[in-house]
Design a protein around this motif. Structure first.
Motif, PDB file in Angstrom:
ATOM      1  N   THR A 110     -22.154   4.492  43.760  1.00  0.00           N
ATOM      2  CA  THR A 110     -21.939   4.914  45.149  1.00  0.00           C
ATOM      3  C   THR A 110     -21.176   6.238  45.191  1.00  0.00           C
ATOM      4  N   ILE A 111     -20.180   6.369  44.323  1.00  0.00           N
ATOM      5  CA  ILE A 111     -19.428   7.628  44.254  1.00  0.00           C
ATOM      6  C   ILE A 111     -20.347   8.775  43.882  1.00  0.00           C
ATOM      7  N   PHE A 112     -21.256   8.549  42.922  1.00  0.00           N
ATOM      8  CA  PHE A 112     -22.210   9.600  42.550  1.00  0.00           C
ATOM      9  C   PHE A 112     -23.118   9.954  43.717  1.00  0.00           C
ATOM     10  N   ARG A 113     -23.590   8.955  44.452  1.00  0.00           N
ATOM     11  CA  ARG A 113     -24.482   9.215  45.583  1.00  0.00           C
ATOM     12  C   ARG A 113     -23.771  10.031  46.661  1.00  0.00           C
ATOM     13  N   THR A 119     -23.478  13.733  45.282  1.00  0.00           N
ATOM     14  CA  THR A 119     -24.740  14.473  45.300  1.00  0.00           C
ATOM     15  C   THR A 119     -25.242  14.739  46.718  1.00  0.00           C
ATOM     16  N   GLY A 120     -24.698  14.028  47.705  1.00  0.00           N
ATOM     17  CA  GLY A 120     -25.165  14.213  49.072  1.00  0.00           C
ATOM     18  C   GLY A 120     -26.255  13.249  49.478  1.00  0.00           C
ATOM     19  N   LEU A 121     -26.602  12.304  48.588  1.00  0.00           N
ATOM     20  CA  LEU A 121     -27.595  11.289  48.968  1.00  0.00           C
ATOM     21  C   LEU A 121     -27.022  10.330  50.007  1.00  0.00           C
ATOM     22  N   ARG A 156     -24.907  18.600  50.535  1.00  0.00           N
ATOM     23  CA  ARG A 156     -24.486  18.798  49.149  1.00  0.00           C
ATOM     24  C   ARG A 156     -25.640  18.688  48.166  1.00  0.00           C
ATOM     25  N   LEU A 157     -26.831  18.393  48.640  1.00  0.00           N
ATOM     26  CA  LEU A 157     -27.974  18.240  47.741  1.00  0.00           C
ATOM     27  C   LEU A 157     -28.195  19.526  46.947  1.00  0.00           C
ATOM     28  N   GLY A 158     -28.269  19.384  45.630  1.00  0.00           N
ATOM     29  CA  GLY A 158     -28.513  20.536  44.775  1.00  0.00           C
ATOM     30  C   GLY A 158     -27.271  21.296  44.355  1.00  0.00           C
ATOM     31  N   THR A 159     -26.081  20.859  44.834  1.00  0.00           N
ATOM     32  CA  THR A 159     -24.862  21.587  44.478  1.00  0.00           C
ATOM     33  C   THR A 159     -24.256  21.122  43.159  1.00  0.00           C
ATOM     34  N   VAL A 160     -24.713  19.966  42.663  1.00  0.00           N
ATOM     35  CA  VAL A 160     -24.242  19.479  41.357  1.00  0.00           C
ATOM     36  C   VAL A 160     -25.454  19.128  40.504  1.00  0.00           C
ATOM     37  N   GLY A 161     -25.261  19.161  39.187  1.00  0.00           N
ATOM     38  CA  GLY A 161     -26.310  18.725  38.271  1.00  0.00           C
ATOM     39  C   GLY A 161     -26.194  17.233  38.037  1.00  0.00           C
ATOM     40  N   TYR A 162     -27.323  16.536  38.029  1.00  0.00           N
ATOM     41  CA  TYR A 162     -27.297  15.074  37.912  1.00  0.00           C
ATOM     42  C   TYR A 162     -28.227  14.632  36.794  1.00  0.00           C
ATOM     43  N   MET A 163     -27.685  13.816  35.877  1.00  0.00           N
ATOM     44  CA  MET A 163     -28.464  13.251  34.779  1.00  0.00           C
ATOM     45  C   MET A 163     -28.402  11.734  34.884  1.00  0.00           C
ATOM     46  N   PRO A 164     -29.507  11.086  35.260  1.00  0.00           N
ATOM     47  CA  PRO A 164     -29.497   9.638  35.443  1.00  0.00           C
ATOM     48  C   PRO A 164     -29.602   8.891  34.115  1.00  0.00           C
ATOM     49  N   GLN A 165     -29.462   7.573  34.199  1.00  0.00           N
ATOM     50  CA  GLN A 165     -29.563   6.725  33.016  1.00  0.00           C
ATOM     51  C   GLN A 165     -30.946   6.837  32.378  1.00  0.00           C
ATOM     52  N   GLN A 166     -31.994   6.808  33.193  1.00  0.00           N
ATOM     53  CA  GLN A 166     -33.358   7.040  32.713  1.00  0.00           C
ATOM     54  C   GLN A 166     -33.621   8.537  32.713  1.00  0.00           C
ATOM     55  N   ASP A 167     -34.250   9.046  31.660  1.00  0.00           N
ATOM     56  CA  ASP A 167     -34.394  10.498  31.539  1.00  0.00           C
ATOM     57  C   ASP A 167     -35.339  11.112  32.573  1.00  0.00           C
ATOM     58  N   LEU A 168     -36.240  10.335  33.133  1.00  0.00           N
ATOM     59  CA  LEU A 168     -37.163  10.785  34.184  1.00  0.00           C
ATOM     60  C   LEU A 168     -38.006  11.996  33.768  1.00  0.00           C
ATOM     61  N   LEU A 169     -38.294  12.103  32.453  1.00  0.00           N
ATOM     62  CA  LEU A 169     -39.187  13.174  32.010  1.00  0.00           C
ATOM     63  C   LEU A 169     -40.607  12.867  32.472  1.00  0.00           C
ATOM     64  N   MET A 170     -41.315  13.909  32.851  1.00  0.00           N
ATOM     65  CA  MET A 170     -42.701  13.741  33.278  1.00  0.00           C
ATOM     66  C   MET A 170     -43.572  13.558  32.041  1.00  0.00           C
ATOM     67  N   PRO A 171     -44.245  12.410  31.900  1.00  0.00           N
ATOM     68  CA  PRO A 171     -44.939  12.092  30.648  1.00  0.00           C
ATOM     69  C   PRO A 171     -46.088  13.037  30.319  1.00  0.00           C
TER      70      PRO A 171
END
Length: 254
Positions: A48-51, A54-56, A74-89
């Motif tokens: 919740t703190i991360f959300r 980030t402005g979500l 605040r969207l886009g003002t910080v860099g966010y790296m989630p638990q899943q890498d979310l790379l486009m396969p």
């Protein structure tokens, strides 16, 4: 003294009106260049703190300042790296890494030149044409972190990025992360369930209790830098680890 780059001032938040708050008038301050970990039981409000950062999500009350600015957008003002890498396969390592630069409007070829200059530092040289399915878990997280760095923000939020890795790879990634943090001079806020990981990486640890969170306990790590994984065997650190584990245990409902 370094300036604060992230501040919560009397922040209250709940997901629905007439619901008990998750955060209740909390204060939080992170200085430029710090590496701070957040630990707490599942459901204690870490994500919740991360959300909110980030402005979500927006606070019900109080102010959130990023680099001294109090902005609702605040969207886009910080860099966010989630638990899943979310790379486009379907994209190669290079094509995945250039994504934040493309979003900023940089020409594709210019973005590729910029990323190629960084591949060796991120342990990815020779892998630029590989698809994510052909990468190890550690390499996938390196691509994800490179993408987060290329967001251009001075503040990086890392949400349990190493939790899915095996123990040896995880340790290697922790050591590698410290090297990158020192090199890039970023401010990092790091969520983890692993007390050892938090002790090894951090300048300070924020300990969250069960909801509602009215105060965030801060623990300063009594280790200098540079440090190695052997330093967490220091008797003072072992004692601190036991205190943190006992404290977290008392907050978990079974």
């Amino acid at each position: 003294m370094n300036k604060p780059v992230l501040e919560f001032n009397k922040v209250t938040f709940n997901y629905r009106q007439n619901q008990d708050p998750i955060l209740d008038r909390i204060d939080l301050h992170i200085q430029e260049g710090e590496l701070v970990s957040i630990i707490g039981p599942s459901g204690s409000g870490k994500s919740t703190i991360f959300r909110l950062i980030t402005g979500l999500e927006q606070p019900s009350e109080g102010d959130i300042l990023v680099n001294g600015e109090n902005s609702i957008n605040r969207l886009g003002t910080v860099g966010y790296m989630p638990q899943q890498d979310l790379l486009m396969p379907w994209r190669t390592v290079l094509e995945n890494a250039v994504l934040p630069l493309e979003i900023k409007g940089m020409k594709k070829e210019e973005a590729k030149v910029r990323v190629k200059e960084l591949l060796e530092d991120f342990g990815l040289k020779g892998q630029e044409n590989a698809l994510p399915s052909n990468l190890s878990g550690g390499m996938r997280q390196r691509v994800s972190f490179l993408r987060t760095i290329l967001s251009g923000s001075n503040i990086l939020l890392l949400d349990e990025p190493f939790s899915a890795l095996d123990a040896i790879t995880r340790l290697s990634m922790q050591e590698w992360l410290i090297q990158q943090w020192i090199k890039w001079k970023k401010t990092i806020l790091f969520i983890t369930h692993d007390v050892d990981e938090a002790l090894f990486l951090s300048d300070r640890i924020f300990v969250l209790q069960q909801k509602p969170i009215t105060i965030i306990q801060e623990v300063t790590i009594p280790l200098g830098r540079p440090r190695t994984i052997r330093d967490i065997s220091n008797p003072e650190i072992v004692s601190l680890k036991e205190q943190l584990i006992d404290q977290l245990r008392t907050k978990v409902s079974i």
